[in-house]
Motif scaffolding. Sequence first.
Motif, PDB file in Angstrom:
ATOM      1  N   LEU A 219       0.827  -1.362   0.189  1.00 21.82           N
ATOM      2  CA  LEU A 219      -0.077  -0.010   0.230  1.00 21.82           C
ATOM      3  C   LEU A 219       0.809   1.327   0.198  1.00 21.82           C
ATOM      4  O   LEU A 219       0.586   2.217  -0.763  1.00 21.82           O
ATOM      5  N   GLN A 223       0.636   4.109  -2.926  1.00 19.47           N
ATOM      6  CA  GLN A 223       0.859   5.221  -2.591  1.00 19.47           C
ATOM      7  C   GLN A 223       1.881   6.101  -3.016  1.00 19.47           C
ATOM      8  O   GLN A 223       1.403   7.278  -3.597  1.00 19.47           O
ATOM      9  N   LYS A 232      -5.200  10.499  -4.197  1.00 18.47           N
ATOM     10  CA  LYS A 232      -5.419  10.751  -2.774  1.00 18.47           C
ATOM     11  C   LYS A 232      -4.842   9.611  -1.742  1.00 18.47           C
ATOM     12  O   LYS A 232      -4.517   8.632  -2.083  1.00 18.47           O
ATOM     13  N   GLN A 233      -5.078   9.753  -0.263  1.00 17.61           N
ATOM     14  CA  GLN A 233      -4.486   8.953   0.632  1.00 17.61           C
ATOM     15  C   GLN A 233      -5.352   7.864   0.267  1.00 17.61           C
ATOM     16  O   GLN A 233      -6.322   7.471   0.628  1.00 17.61           O
ATOM     17  N   ILE A 234      -4.518   6.602   0.004  1.00 15.60           N
ATOM     18  CA  ILE A 234      -5.358   5.354   0.068  1.00 15.60           C
ATOM     19  C   ILE A 234      -5.102   4.134   1.216  1.00 15.60           C
ATOM     20  O   ILE A 234      -5.691   3.254   1.241  1.00 15.60           O
ATOM     21  N   ARG A 239      -7.890  -1.187   4.603  1.00 16.00           N
ATOM     22  CA  ARG A 239      -7.771  -1.495   2.962  1.00 16.00           C
ATOM     23  C   ARG A 239      -6.671  -2.526   3.048  1.00 16.00           C
ATOM     24  O   ARG A 239      -5.636  -2.679   3.319  1.00 16.00           O
ATOM     25  N   MET A 278     -11.688  -0.764  -3.425  1.00 13.70           N
ATOM     26  CA  MET A 278     -11.329   0.339  -4.249  1.00 13.70           C
ATOM     27  C   MET A 278     -10.755  -0.128  -5.505  1.00 13.70           C
ATOM     28  O   MET A 278     -10.171  -1.090  -5.564  1.00 13.70           O
ATOM     29  N   ILE A 280      -8.420   1.626  -8.829  1.00 16.56           N
ATOM     30  CA  ILE A 280      -7.582   2.769  -9.448  1.00 16.56           C
ATOM     31  C   ILE A 280      -7.148   2.540 -10.727  1.00 16.56           C
ATOM     32  O   ILE A 280      -6.615   1.448 -10.935  1.00 16.56           O
ATOM     33  N   LEU A 299     -10.621   6.915  -9.791  1.00 16.56           N
ATOM     34  CA  LEU A 299     -10.540   6.168  -8.242  1.00 16.56           C
ATOM     35  C   LEU A 299     -11.784   6.058  -7.755  1.00 16.56           C
ATOM     36  O   LEU A 299     -12.399   6.704  -7.715  1.00 16.56           O
TER      37      LEU A 299
END
Length: 400
Positions: A219, A223, A232-234, A239, A278, A280, A299
Motif C-alpha cells: 500500500l 501510494q 488521494k490517501q489510500i 484496506r 477500491m 484505481i 479512483l
Amino acid sequence: MGQNQSNQDIFVDVKSLPSVPDDPRRHNIVKEIVLTESNYVSGLQTICTIFLNPLQNEKKNLIPQEDVKAIFSVIEALSAFHLNFYAELKNRADVWTPSQCVGDIFKKNNAFFKMYSTYVNGYNTSLNTLIKLKNKPAWKTYIDEAESNPLCKRLDLPSLLILPIQRLPRYVLLLTDLLKHTDKNHKDYVTLAYALQNVKSVAEFVNEQKRLAEGSLKLISIQESLTGKKAKQIIEPHRRFIAEGFLTYYPSDKKKIKLALTRSSQEITTKYFLFNDMLILARSDSILKRDGKWHVIALYLLREIELMDTNLSRGTNKFTCKTPNEEYMLGAESGDAKDDLVAHFYVLRSKSILRKEIASSEIDIEKQNEKNSTSLLSSSKQDVQVEGNKINQYSTISKG
C-alpha cells in the motif's frame, strides 16, 4: 498410547544414544544458518546505526521520542541478542565435527524469540508513524540522506524494518531441513525437535502478521507511485491490496465506445490497482520523465461502480465500467483475464457493500440506543417530577 509413544520419542536420554555417522548435509545447512544470520545481524545493525542512534542523540529533537519508540520498537534489543546468537552459531560451525550440535543454542535462547511477538504487534504502528511523518520536510531530508547510505544496500527504512518479520519463518525452514538430515540417534536430534517446535509456535503468529505487513508495504509503495489531482490517501487500516495489472482504457464518449470495439486509435494503456474496497486506474507518467509513477485517471469505491458485459462486448476481452457519472469501455489482456477480473470484482464488491451495511446498522443501533437512553432519562425526569409534586402535595396537607 500414540501420544505416550510420541513423548517417548522426544524425551529420551541422549547419553544412552549410540554415536552415528554425521550426514554431511547437516554442516551445509548449519553454514547456511550462520551465513543468513550474519546478513540479518548486518541489517539490524544498519537500522540502529544509520537510523535509530542519530534520533536518540544528535537528531534527538527532530521528531518526538514517542515516535522514535513507535517506529523502532524493540529493534535494539533484537540487534544485541542476535549479535551474540550469531557468534555462538558461528563458533559451532567453525569447529564442526560429526557429533556437533546447534539445537541447544536455539533452545537456551527460546525466551528471546518471544520478543518477536512484541515487535510484530507494534509493526503496523511503526508503519503508520512513518506515514504520518513522511510529509514533514525535515524528516524527509533526514530519511533520504540516511537511506542513501551504502550500508542500506538500496533498501528504504520500511524494507529494513520488515527484516525481523521475515526472519522467523526462515528459521523454521532451516531447522526443519536440519532435523530432516539429523539421524534420530544423533544427540542433537531431540534438542533440535524441541527448538523447532518452540520457534514454530512464535512463527505461526508472525506469519499472519508478515502477510499483513507485506500488504501494508505494498500500500505504501502504491501510494508513493500515484500522482495527479485525483490521487488521494489510500492507506487505511481496513484496506487490503488484492491485484494489479494492465487494461486498455477507452474514452467515455458514448459515440466512441462502439468505435473502440473495432478501432484502436482511441486506446490508452492503463494500470489498474484493485483493493478490497477500491479500484484505481492510472496511466504511466513516463512521458513526463517520471518513471515508476502513475497518474490517476479514476479512483472508485467498489460499491459505487459496476463492471459488466454488454451486447457489444460479450465474447470479447472488453467490458463496460459504469460509474455514477459516466460509462466507458475497458479491455483486458484476454477474454479469460476479463472474466477473472470481473468475477473477482463482484466478490469483493459484495463484501464491501456488506461491510457498509453492517457499519450503517451498527450506527443505527447506536443512535437508537442513544434515543432510548434519552427517552428513558426524560421519562425518569418526569417520574421524579411527579414524585416531587406528590411530596409537595403531601407536605402541604401535613402542614394544613
